[in-house]
Design a protein around this motif. Structure first.
Motif, PDB file in Angstrom:
ATOM      1  N   ALA A  58      21.925  20.256  24.997  1.00  0.00           N
ATOM      2  CA  ALA A  58      21.165  20.251  23.740  1.00  0.00           C
ATOM      3  C   ALA A  58      20.482  18.898  23.534  1.00  0.00           C
ATOM      4  O   ALA A  58      20.855  17.900  24.157  1.00  0.00           O
ATOM      5  N   PRO A  59      19.475  18.836  22.663  1.00  0.00           N
ATOM      6  CA  PRO A  59      18.778  17.567  22.387  1.00  0.00           C
ATOM      7  C   PRO A  59      19.595  16.653  21.480  1.00  0.00           C
ATOM      8  O   PRO A  59      19.188  16.317  20.365  1.00  0.00           O
ATOM      9  N   CYS A  60      20.778  16.251  21.925  1.00  0.00           N
ATOM     10  CA  CYS A  60      21.663  15.385  21.165  1.00  0.00           C
ATOM     11  C   CYS A  60      21.465  13.926  21.572  1.00  0.00           C
ATOM     12  O   CYS A  60      20.941  13.638  22.646  1.00  0.00           O
ATOM     13  N   HIS A  61      21.888  13.016  20.715  1.00  0.00           N
ATOM     14  CA  HIS A  61      21.876  11.571  21.000  1.00  0.00           C
ATOM     15  C   HIS A  61      20.469  10.976  20.999  1.00  0.00           C
ATOM     16  O   HIS A  61      20.220   9.958  21.646  1.00  0.00           O
ATOM     17  N   ALA A  62      19.547  11.593  20.259  1.00  0.00           N
ATOM     18  CA  ALA A  62      18.210  11.010  20.045  1.00  0.00           C
ATOM     19  C   ALA A  62      17.529  10.632  21.355  1.00  0.00           C
ATOM     20  O   ALA A  62      17.349  11.492  22.220  1.00  0.00           O
ATOM     21  N   TRP A  63      17.131   9.331  21.503  1.00  0.00           N
ATOM     22  CA  TRP A  63      16.357   8.907  22.661  1.00  0.00           C
ATOM     23  C   TRP A  63      17.050   9.237  23.976  1.00  0.00           C
ATOM     24  O   TRP A  63      16.379   9.464  24.993  1.00  0.00           O
ATOM     25  N   ALA A  64      18.396   9.263  23.982  1.00  0.00           N
ATOM     26  CA  ALA A  64      19.134   9.505  25.221  1.00  0.00           C
ATOM     27  C   ALA A  64      18.945  10.929  25.727  1.00  0.00           C
ATOM     28  O   ALA A  64      19.259  11.230  26.890  1.00  0.00           O
ATOM     29  N   ALA A  65      18.451  11.811  24.865  1.00  0.00           N
ATOM     30  CA  ALA A  65      18.194  13.188  25.281  1.00  0.00           C
ATOM     31  C   ALA A  65      16.775  13.393  25.790  1.00  0.00           C
ATOM     32  O   ALA A  65      16.442  14.464  26.300  1.00  0.00           O
ATOM     33  N   ALA A  66      15.919  12.387  25.663  1.00  0.00           N
ATOM     34  CA  ALA A  66      14.520  12.528  26.097  1.00  0.00           C
ATOM     35  C   ALA A  66      14.468  12.903  27.570  1.00  0.00           C
ATOM     36  O   ALA A  66      15.215  12.360  28.401  1.00  0.00           O
ATOM     37  N   THR A  67      13.576  13.812  27.899  1.00  0.00           N
ATOM     38  CA  THR A  67      13.527  14.319  29.271  1.00  0.00           C
ATOM     39  C   THR A  67      12.093  14.653  29.684  1.00  0.00           C
ATOM     40  O   THR A  67      11.234  14.882  28.824  1.00  0.00           O
ATOM     41  N   THR A  68      11.880  14.684  30.984  1.00  0.00           N
ATOM     42  CA  THR A  68      10.601  15.144  31.535  1.00  0.00           C
ATOM     43  C   THR A  68      10.754  16.510  32.191  1.00  0.00           C
ATOM     44  O   THR A  68       9.793  17.026  32.765  1.00  0.00           O
ATOM     45  N   ASP A  69      11.942  17.091  32.094  1.00  0.00           N
ATOM     46  CA  ASP A  69      12.228  18.372  32.750  1.00  0.00           C
ATOM     47  C   ASP A  69      11.681  19.519  31.909  1.00  0.00           C
ATOM     48  O   ASP A  69      12.199  19.795  30.811  1.00  0.00           O
ATOM     49  N   PRO A  70      10.650  20.216  32.375  1.00  0.00           N
ATOM     50  CA  PRO A  70      10.079  21.314  31.577  1.00  0.00           C
ATOM     51  C   PRO A  70      11.071  22.455  31.367  1.00  0.00           C
ATOM     52  O   PRO A  70      10.998  23.159  30.352  1.00  0.00           O
ATOM     53  N   HIS A  71      12.005  22.633  32.308  1.00  0.00           N
ATOM     54  CA  HIS A  71      12.999  23.703  32.158  1.00  0.00           C
ATOM     55  C   HIS A  71      13.944  23.397  30.996  1.00  0.00           C
ATOM     56  O   HIS A  71      14.335  24.300  30.250  1.00  0.00           O
ATOM     57  N   ALA A  72      14.311  22.114  30.842  1.00  0.00           N
ATOM     58  CA  ALA A  72      15.155  21.729  29.710  1.00  0.00           C
ATOM     59  C   ALA A  72      14.384  21.871  28.403  1.00  0.00           C
ATOM     60  O   ALA A  72      14.904  22.381  27.408  1.00  0.00           O
ATOM     61  N   LEU A  73      13.127  21.427  28.401  1.00  0.00           N
ATOM     62  CA  LEU A  73      12.317  21.472  27.173  1.00  0.00           C
ATOM     63  C   LEU A  73      12.091  22.895  26.687  1.00  0.00           C
ATOM     64  O   LEU A  73      11.987  23.130  25.474  1.00  0.00           O
ATOM     65  N   THR A  74      11.998  23.848  27.597  1.00  0.00           N
ATOM     66  CA  THR A  74      11.733  25.242  27.223  1.00  0.00           C
ATOM     67  C   THR A  74      12.976  26.115  27.291  1.00  0.00           C
ATOM     68  O   THR A  74      12.883  27.337  27.185  1.00  0.00           O
ATOM     69  N   SER A  75      14.141  25.490  27.425  1.00  0.00           N
ATOM     70  CA  SER A  75      15.380  26.261  27.533  1.00  0.00           C
ATOM     71  C   SER A  75      15.767  26.871  26.200  1.00  0.00           C
ATOM     72  O   SER A  75      15.327  26.409  25.130  1.00  0.00           O
ATOM     73  N   PRO A  76      16.609  27.910  26.208  1.00  0.00           N
ATOM     74  CA  PRO A  76      17.032  28.551  24.957  1.00  0.00           C
ATOM     75  C   PRO A  76      17.726  27.601  23.986  1.00  0.00           C
ATOM     76  O   PRO A  76      17.570  27.751  22.772  1.00  0.00           O
ATOM     77  N   VAL A  77      18.450  26.599  24.501  1.00  0.00           N
ATOM     78  CA  VAL A  77      19.172  25.706  23.604  1.00  0.00           C
ATOM     79  C   VAL A  77      18.232  24.757  22.862  1.00  0.00           C
ATOM     80  O   VAL A  77      18.546  24.262  21.779  1.00  0.00           O
ATOM     81  N   TRP A  78      17.035  24.491  23.437  1.00  0.00           N
ATOM     82  CA  TRP A  78      16.052  23.637  22.767  1.00  0.00           C
ATOM     83  C   TRP A  78      15.095  24.452  21.882  1.00  0.00           C
ATOM     84  O   TRP A  78      14.418  23.885  21.023  1.00  0.00           O
ATOM     85  N   ALA A  79      15.027  25.757  22.088  1.00  0.00           N
ATOM     86  CA  ALA A  79      14.062  26.588  21.366  1.00  0.00           C
ATOM     87  C   ALA A  79      14.173  26.464  19.842  1.00  0.00           C
ATOM     88  O   ALA A  79      13.151  26.336  19.150  1.00  0.00           O
ATOM     89  N   PRO A  80      15.369  26.499  19.261  1.00  0.00           N
ATOM     90  CA  PRO A  80      15.443  26.407  17.784  1.00  0.00           C
ATOM     91  C   PRO A  80      14.897  25.096  17.225  1.00  0.00           C
ATOM     92  O   PRO A  80      14.280  25.101  16.154  1.00  0.00           O
ATOM     93  N   VAL A  81      15.095  23.988  17.947  1.00  0.00           N
ATOM     94  CA  VAL A  81      14.612  22.713  17.404  1.00  0.00           C
ATOM     95  C   VAL A  81      13.092  22.624  17.485  1.00  0.00           C
ATOM     96  O   VAL A  81      12.459  22.030  16.608  1.00  0.00           O
ATOM     97  N   TRP A  82      12.491  23.227  18.504  1.00  0.00           N
ATOM     98  CA  TRP A  82      11.033  23.197  18.582  1.00  0.00           C
ATOM     99  C   TRP A  82      10.410  24.007  17.448  1.00  0.00           C
ATOM    100  O   TRP A  82       9.331  23.665  16.957  1.00  0.00           O
ATOM    101  N   ARG A  83      11.102  25.053  17.009  1.00  0.00           N
ATOM    102  CA  ARG A  83      10.566  25.851  15.902  1.00  0.00           C
ATOM    103  C   ARG A  83      10.567  25.052  14.595  1.00  0.00           C
ATOM    104  O   ARG A  83       9.782  25.327  13.693  1.00  0.00           O
ATOM    105  N   GLU A  84      11.446  24.051  14.501  1.00  0.00           N
ATOM    106  CA  GLU A  84      11.520  23.220  13.293  1.00  0.00           C
ATOM    107  C   GLU A  84      10.845  21.864  13.471  1.00  0.00           C
ATOM    108  O   GLU A  84      10.651  21.135  12.492  1.00  0.00           O
ATOM    109  N   ALA A  85      10.487  21.527  14.689  1.00  0.00           N
ATOM    110  CA  ALA A  85       9.951  20.192  14.953  1.00  0.00           C
ATOM    111  C   ALA A  85       8.611  19.973  14.252  1.00  0.00           C
ATOM    112  O   ALA A  85       7.784  20.887  14.167  1.00  0.00           O
TER     113      ALA A  85
END
Length: 292
Positions: A58-85
């Protein structure tokens, strides 16, 4: 995901360019940690200052979760936060960058006078100055100025304008913390006696000996006057100013000897010698960079 939100679209484009990204929620702050990571229960991520074992997807720990992995960015666990971002942030240090965050017009004016020109991004109240090269992050390095790089995030506000310069010594010097000046009578270190500046070590200097000695003595007096705090920063400024007077000389101008005298003055009022040497070396180097 049936549709791509605007923050996610921006994030994917940045990630494709090698910039680690994360979403920001209302208030333009990172999303909170999941229950497993809340209050540091997971021990933290491996890339945090206090490295931990956390492998949370999950996108936990703020900057420490930053990633360049498109699979992580579009994964189901990140989907809810993008809807609120509401915005996207990036990890400058992860992209090999440093952001000098200038929070008001006075800070911007200081940067224009002091730092090498580089790519700039307009913010609500000031500007972000971007440099190539990563370094430790630090807040409030001077009024209205934060350094965001290895352990912080910066909000993405666009690509900015101008050519990005290499991270200069003047920016690195801002986060070097000067140790507290020891109580009167204590000595931070003891330097051996070295030859003072003179014509014998400045055979290529275009200035008179009186001119150089007068400027040097005034600078040394400024450093010695900082008996409570700030002597290291003063040493940096004096070294930078004095070195700038010699940028048009054919050389040599004996800048090493000048630097030694400034170091000695800083140590005499309690600045630890390693810090004094870094501050003076950065000051001399900055003058050369600005003249180049």
């Amino acid at each position: 995901m049936s549709a791509t939100t605007e923050p996610l679209r921006v994030a994917l484009a940045l990630a494709a360019a090698g910039v680690p990204v994360l979403p920001l929620r209302r208030g333009k702050v990172p999303f909170g940690n999941c229950p497993s990571c809340k209050d540091g229960a997971c021990g933290g991520r491996p890339n945090m200052k206090a490295a931990g074992p956390c492998r949370c997807p999950a996108p936990c720990h703020a900057w420490a979760a930053a990633t360049t992995d498109p699979h992580a960015l579009t994964s189901p666990v990140w989907a809810p936060v993008w809807r609120e971002a509401v915005a996207v942030a990036y990890h400058p240090g992860g992209a090999g960058l440093t952001v000098v965050d200038l929070d008001d017009s006075a800070a911007v004016a200081w940067a224009r006078e002091t730092l090498p020109a580089t790519r700039t991004v307009a913010t609500t109240r000031g500007e972000h100055w971007l440099y190539r090269g990563a370094m430790p992050s630090s807040n409030a390095v001077r009024p209205g100025v934060d350094i965001k790089s290895m352990t912080q995030y910066a909000r993405w506000l666009g690509p900015g304008t101008g050519r990005m310069a290499v991270l200069p010594a003047a920016v690195r010097a801002l986060v070097v913390k000067e140790d507290t000046t020891p109580a009167r009578g204590e000595v931070a270190s003891s330097l051996p006696t070295r030859a003072a500046w003179g014509r014998s070590v400045a055979t290529g200097c275009r200035h008179t000996e009186r001119y150089v000695r007068t400027g040097l003595e005034r600078g040394l007096a400024l450093v010695r006057a900082r008996t409570e705090s700030g002597a290291g920063s003063q040493a940096f400024g004096v070294a930078r100013f004095l070195a700038a007077q010699h940028t048009a000389c054919p050389g040599p101008c004996g800048l090493t000897a000048i630097g030694e005298e400034i170091v000695t003055a800083a140590v005499s009022v309690g600045v630890p010698e390693p810090y004094a040497r870094r501050a003076v070396a950065n000051g001399l180097e900055t003058a050369v960079e600005r003249a180049a």
